[in-house]
Design a protein around this motif. Sequence first.
Motif, PDB file in Angstrom:
ATOM      1  N   GLY A 126      47.535  42.917  39.801  1.00 26.96           N
ATOM      2  CA  GLY A 126      46.454  43.232  40.744  1.00 26.96           C
ATOM      3  C   GLY A 126      46.218  42.100  41.689  1.00 26.96           C
ATOM      4  O   GLY A 126      45.947  42.293  42.845  1.00 26.96           O
ATOM      5  N   PHE A 127      46.388  40.883  41.222  1.00 29.83           N
ATOM      6  CA  PHE A 127      46.221  39.721  42.083  1.00 29.83           C
ATOM      7  C   PHE A 127      47.370  38.758  41.833  1.00 29.83           C
ATOM      8  O   PHE A 127      47.761  38.538  40.707  1.00 29.83           O
TER       9      PHE A 127
ATOM     10  N   LYS B  69      40.691  44.105  37.495  1.00 37.93           N
ATOM     11  CA  LYS B  69      41.472  43.727  36.313  1.00 37.93           C
ATOM     12  C   LYS B  69      41.639  42.225  36.377  1.00 37.93           C
ATOM     13  O   LYS B  69      42.413  41.725  37.201  1.00 37.93           O
ATOM     14  N   TYR B  70      40.919  41.515  35.587  1.00 41.03           N
ATOM     15  CA  TYR B  70      40.976  40.061  35.620  1.00 41.03           C
ATOM     16  C   TYR B  70      41.616  39.530  34.341  1.00 41.03           C
ATOM     17  O   TYR B  70      41.337  40.033  33.251  1.00 41.03           O
ATOM     18  N   SER B  71      42.397  38.490  34.487  1.00 43.58           N
ATOM     19  CA  SER B  71      42.860  37.764  33.306  1.00 43.58           C
ATOM     20  C   SER B  71      41.690  36.928  32.809  1.00 43.58           C
ATOM     21  O   SER B  71      40.679  36.783  33.505  1.00 43.58           O
ATOM     22  N   SER B  72      41.841  36.349  31.641  1.00 41.82           N
ATOM     23  CA  SER B  72      40.708  35.577  31.119  1.00 41.82           C
ATOM     24  C   SER B  72      40.458  34.351  31.980  1.00 41.82           C
ATOM     25  O   SER B  72      39.319  33.961  32.229  1.00 41.82           O
TER      26      SER B  72
ATOM     27  N   ASP C  83      36.158  33.310  38.321  1.00 45.07           N
ATOM     28  CA  ASP C  83      35.380  34.163  39.217  1.00 45.07           C
ATOM     29  C   ASP C  83      34.523  35.126  38.402  1.00 45.07           C
ATOM     30  O   ASP C  83      34.715  36.344  38.417  1.00 45.07           O
ATOM     31  N   PRO C  84      33.558  34.590  37.689  1.00 41.24           N
ATOM     32  CA  PRO C  84      32.773  35.453  36.809  1.00 41.24           C
ATOM     33  C   PRO C  84      31.965  36.503  37.577  1.00 41.24           C
ATOM     34  O   PRO C  84      31.560  37.510  37.002  1.00 41.24           O
ATOM     35  N   ASP C  85      31.728  36.246  38.848  1.00 39.13           N
ATOM     36  CA  ASP C  85      30.928  37.203  39.633  1.00 39.13           C
ATOM     37  C   ASP C  85      31.779  38.268  40.311  1.00 39.13           C
ATOM     38  O   ASP C  85      31.264  39.081  41.077  1.00 39.13           O
ATOM     39  N   HIS C  86      33.078  38.214  40.094  1.00 44.73           N
ATOM     40  CA  HIS C  86      34.007  39.206  40.651  1.00 44.73           C
ATOM     41  C   HIS C  86      33.987  39.252  42.172  1.00 44.73           C
ATOM     42  O   HIS C  86      34.071  40.326  42.771  1.00 44.73           O
ATOM     43  N   ILE C  87      33.844  38.103  42.758  1.00 44.50           N
ATOM     44  CA  ILE C  87      33.826  38.056  44.225  1.00 44.50           C
ATOM     45  C   ILE C  87      35.175  38.520  44.772  1.00 44.50           C
ATOM     46  O   ILE C  87      35.239  39.260  45.760  1.00 44.50           O
TER      47      ILE C  87
END
Length: 1025
Positions: free
Chosen positions: A106-107, A483-486, A492-496
């Motif tokens: 995804g990124f 979809k974030y990795s740990s 980026d805890p705020d999902h910016i």
Amino acid sequence: MNGGKQEIQIKRVSCRKRSRDGLKSHLTPARKRGGHPPCTQQQACPKNWKLSSIMADVPSAEFYSDSEDLFGDYDSLLEDSSLLAQLDSAEQTERQRSAADQPTAGFTSLRPANAAAPCEDVLTDSILDVLGDEPFEDSQPYLPASQHQFHQEVHGDAQRTSPHAGDNKTSTPLRDPVAKRPRPAAARRSVTERLKKTMLGNAAAPSGVSRAAEMKEAAVSEEIGVATRAVETASGAETADLGPFFGLPTKVKDLMFNLRGIEKLYDWQETCLNLDCVQQRRNLIYSLPTSGGKTLVAEILVLRELLCRKKDCLFILPYISLVQEKVRGLASLGLELDFVVEEYAGSRGRFPPVRRRSGRSAFVATIEKGHSLVNSLIETSRIQDLGLVVVDELHMLGDGSRGAVIEMTLAKVLYMSKSTQIIGMSATLGNIRDLQTFLKAENYTNDFRPVQLKEYVKLNDTIYEVDPKEEDCFRFSRPLNFKYSSSMQKMDPDHIIALVTEVIPTHSCLVFCPTKKNCENVAAMICKYLKEEFLRHREAEKGVLLRALRDSGNGAVCPVLRRTVPYGLAYHHSGLTSEERKLVEEAYSSGVLCLLACTSTLAAGINLPARRVILRSPYVATDFLKRSQYKQMVGRAGRAGIDTVGESILILQDKDTKMAKTLVSAPMENCYSNLMHDEGKGLLSLILSLIGLNITTSLDQMKDFLCGTLLFVQRKQLCVETSLTETVQRLVGLLEDKHLITVTTESHGGQTLQVTKLGRATYKGSVDLSYSEVLYRDLSKGLEGLLLNSFLHLVYLVTPYDMIAQCKPDWMLFFRQFTLLSATEQKMSAAVGVPESFIARKAAGQTVRKGVNMEQVRRMYLALVLFSLLKETNLWSVADRFQLSRGFVQSLLSSSSAFCSCVLHFTQELEELWPFKALLTELTRRLSYCVKAELIPLMEVAGVMESRAKQLYNAGYKTLSHLANADPAVLSNTIENLFKKQANQIVASAKMLLNEKAAALQEEVDELLTMPSDLPTAAKTQQPV
Ligand SMILES: Nc1ncnc2c1ncn2[C@@H]1O[C@H](COP(=O)(O)OP(=O)(O)OP(=O)(O)O)[C@@H](O)[C@H]1O
Ligand SMILES: [Mg+2]
């Protein structure tokens, strides 16, 4: 598009108190923010009415200067010391540590570790060579049908009916009876006009002027001429129409289309311009949401005043950058429609302005310069020449000492000139009725927005739509898809990143951050996880931008921008130089950059909308957002003509939810008078200037004047009702104690108030009352041993007192720089109280007990920064050497040049300080530009900054005259990264400036040659004495 719901509230308040003669001038300091809190029922009335501390002999914490113009704002409070900045640093460290972690699908992490290097790849020649052509439209000469018709009719001596007469509600032009009259004697055809004609000819020569353009020019000037003559003979008419476009010639409509791309006015704009109160030139406050198009209405009213009533206008804007943008915008209109645009910002602007016989002026001023201008017009009995005052962002009335300055200016205009109309506009006004009462104004409100705004908040993984009507305020909208990795989750805890990648690069996005450091971190973090395709989006133009940034930094590019720009991202805050800011803003406007991580300053007045606005947290520094700040930020969402909808997303943490609900649903904050702000400093300086200007010379008159202030309107809420008289008396006593005024008791028992020389110098120099004595002492002492073989001493004397508080010397650095000074410079430093021994001991880490005034020491440190700047003219290397942000160094420079011009005005009123006059005139000029001398004439043109001036100079445009006579097409072909639209603006501004200078000279000649009206006649001289 439709105007939507409208509400027109009409409230006419009784006639104004008016004029006295024999007037003098005043200037008042500014700065310092923070509204004056209202007195609520729960609160006790303010007890801080004691003013003794205002006049403390040695000012301690804060000094004031004419520092209007610093970009700083909230930012200036946010240096890295804030809690959030520290959090950011921790965040950054954490990020660096986990940089090696791989993001999940995804990124794509393209360059986690050495981010600088790949940017060099992006800056290859091949990229730069592919620089595309300008995206801006070019205005072609043409002749609209209406002008053809008019042209024929004028020459055919036919009765003319406007082709648009049925289209709108304005009256038809007055023309015929006087159309055939000969022109009034043009014997004194001004140098300016001749010059303008020559220049128009010259500028057009290379490309060849089309027949249509010639006809257009002839038709329009004839149209204006005919109507003007009609106006001259039409007795009693307040405003005479010159044409069918809201009373203005059709040419104005065409210009609005060609220069601004405006095809048609919004419905509300038409309604507002057709209001009775507007037609009858009554005062008006209109308030609409951000991006509602308020400026255009004000501009049309300004043009009506300039062209139809032949009166001057004053446009007050909050920041230097906005003033310069407006000057550039109006310059082209001025050249076409024959009026002068004059800039009053920083150290620019003449007091009083040059009196122009041949035409009228539009003064564009910052809050403080606008006040000084009004003072100078009152002083020279010319306030009646001012037909209109427009105040943009009127809600700034409630903004600390700057608000007090707006209030003083408007109260003086109201009191001194009944024919001057006042227009205030704002997006964020709560208690509009108070302001209406103060300004004796009517009100027009509309909730129109060209693009619909949808407000959301994000809480954990969910997006909620804001709906203040719902009990809970927030309605579930959708889960956020990411979809974030740990490691990414940690970064980026705020999902910016998830939020921004929903829109960029196709659409634009602004991310408002609470601190400057956070802006940089957010921009850098996002680009670390962007896919490679982002690099290819408008690749060539991004290369050009980086090159321009490198030129502006004399070869240096900010490492963060170097990393983020290739992805189309940048940060924007006051730490950037104004040149960098301008480049970033232009690139964002044209879509080369798709995301800016910015502080709240970007929301104030700059027209940079976005498809999506993200508020990274509901804080500015450590303060929870105010409703008006929130509104201004989210209001940037939605690009008119591009987006169908704009969205804002406020990122919330659980702990902030409750306050956020209040934030999104509360009514607008109220706006309160700030004359009592900071223990009444505003009122004190108002009283001094009223006495100095001879507006009020007794206590009774003073009270009469004060009844026309916002403070008086809000006296109950601010709890000053009973004590106003007493307060005025106390303040008058205070001014007398400080030898700023004298109070004489007359034989009939009344008292006459007069200003002393020091008092006059204080208000004329816009010098803050709390340090006028210190300044006088410093300057007088300075004269005892003025060092003239170096700039250091003079620079020290004009280093603004209000910057001292922001200075924390690095002692080692201080000592190193000090040892580089010449022996005479070091001696001078010791003489002003900063000896080498003190700095040496501090550098060695020793405690120094000797009584050294730390304010003088810090002032010397800042003076050293300025001194280095004057010597090297390289902002980047000086900022680097002193380990300061380049934005701060630039603020220091611009605030010093503004203060230098204040000190100059101060010394001009005090004979004993005469040597400073010549010295400070030159120093103001040097500080204002701080570039190699040959670039100064080019940089006087609004919008030309150092690197552009260098490009122009190297291309052979070495003087103002070169620029004024340049062909914009040739200019944009020769100069790299100069779009045609910008070239047009530069040439127009240069022509305007040249016109202005020539007109000033002409006025001087006229004055010299005019016979005095009081020349003694033969009969009079024969009379015995
Ligand atoms: N009638 C119109 N048609 C098309 N565009 C317009 C029209 N009127 C104004 N605009 C454009 O809308 C944009 C925003 O206008 P403006 O800056 O006047 O907004 P504002 O109401 O002053 O907002 P703010 O409160 O942010 O200062 C500008 O780019 C302006 O050129
Ligand atoms: Mg505006």
